[in-house]
Scaffold this active site. Sequence first.
Site, PDB file in Angstrom:
ATOM      1  N   SER A 105       0.830  -1.186  -0.129  1.00  0.00           N
ATOM      2  CA  SER A 105      -0.086   0.115  -0.048  1.00  0.00           C
ATOM      3  C   SER A 105       0.753   1.337  -0.150  1.00  0.00           C
ATOM      4  O   SER A 105       1.656   1.269  -0.804  1.00  0.00           O
ATOM      5  CB  SER A 105      -0.749  -0.123   1.401  1.00  0.00           C
ATOM      6  OG  SER A 105      -2.105   0.929   1.160  1.00  0.00           O
ATOM      7  N   ASP A 246      -8.858  -6.382  -4.251  1.00  0.00           N
ATOM      8  CA  ASP A 246      -8.463  -5.075  -3.673  1.00  0.00           C
ATOM      9  C   ASP A 246      -9.581  -3.806  -3.447  1.00  0.00           C
ATOM     10  O   ASP A 246      -9.902  -3.419  -4.609  1.00  0.00           O
ATOM     11  CB  ASP A 246      -7.020  -4.476  -4.174  1.00  0.00           C
ATOM     12  CG  ASP A 246      -6.512  -3.758  -3.091  1.00  0.00           C
ATOM     13  OD1 ASP A 246      -7.045  -2.689  -2.659  1.00  0.00           O
ATOM     14  OD2 ASP A 246      -5.222  -3.835  -3.176  1.00  0.00           O
ATOM     15  N   HIS A 274      -6.930  -6.166   0.327  1.00  0.00           N
ATOM     16  CA  HIS A 274      -5.917  -5.140   0.564  1.00  0.00           C
ATOM     17  C   HIS A 274      -5.039  -5.784   1.784  1.00  0.00           C
ATOM     18  O   HIS A 274      -3.946  -4.920   2.339  1.00  0.00           O
ATOM     19  CB  HIS A 274      -6.647  -3.868   0.858  1.00  0.00           C
ATOM     20  CG  HIS A 274      -5.641  -2.879   0.807  1.00  0.00           C
ATOM     21  ND1 HIS A 274      -4.801  -2.412  -0.203  1.00  0.00           N
ATOM     22  CD2 HIS A 274      -5.078  -1.675   1.699  1.00  0.00           C
ATOM     23  CE1 HIS A 274      -4.110  -1.328  -0.263  1.00  0.00           C
ATOM     24  NE2 HIS A 274      -4.273  -0.970   1.164  1.00  0.00           N
TER      25      HIS A 274
END
Length: 291
Positions: A105, A246, A274
Amino acid sequence: MLETRERFVPSGPLRLWTERSGDPDDPPVLLIMGSAAQGITCPDALVDRLVARGAQVIRFDHRDTGRSSTVDFEEHPYTLGDLARDCLAVLDGYGLPAAHVAGASMGGMLGQWLAVHEPARVLSLTVIGSSPMGYDPRPAQARARAGEPPAPDDLPPPSPAFLAHVAAGLPRGVESDVALFRVFNGTVRPFDEPGARAMLELAWSRAVDPAAAGNHDRACQIVGADLRAPLSSITAPTTILHGDQDPVFPLAHGQALAAAIPGARLHVVPGMGHIFFSPGLPEEIADLVRL
């Protein structure tokens, strides 16, 4: 000799909590977690699998998270570039000239920054569930909320489930974070709720100031020239790992990254959202990290 040891390293006036697992003589892997995420957000199973592959693994708490120093953002605002320099300070603290970098991320954006601006420090780059570091998603999200058509250069906004969870404004705490992680996980792979809950309880118990992690959102909104540097300059061997479920950065974000970085390999992980809190997923991801 195998070991797992914690230590603090300096980054300017700050102290960063770090942990090294594995044999110090093995190739180093620097794990960089996402916005507001402590180093322990990376599951132990992922770390253990990388060590079993023959790596020494370093994970750490970003500034304003976990046991690392907190910052008065009003007095001392910082950027993603500053967070990336913290990563360099971690390497310096262990006397490492370079490492294999794996970032998730926001951590993937920091990995991109390092590969662009400090290429000699990056042996390889693995970007997990991330987006191009200079991309500002706010206009696309605003258009989506207003029901307007996307602009030609828009990447898809987060899923409705994620946006609804954020809009609900639940009070911060373990239960709220477990609910968020359930959304992060998606609905295809099973969610390891006990594992996520145990990690989040530990994270809340060890945070110097839990509210300080919100400063990362403010840092992410400062998009300077360093973040707009072309990803085409990256020379490190690069792998893009992206879940097809995601909810924060839909798959098109990973595809855009793979297209922008010369020679990058895109590996789509079926059913992954995620986060890594699904049975067997930490080991699966660890086996795909580039070494």
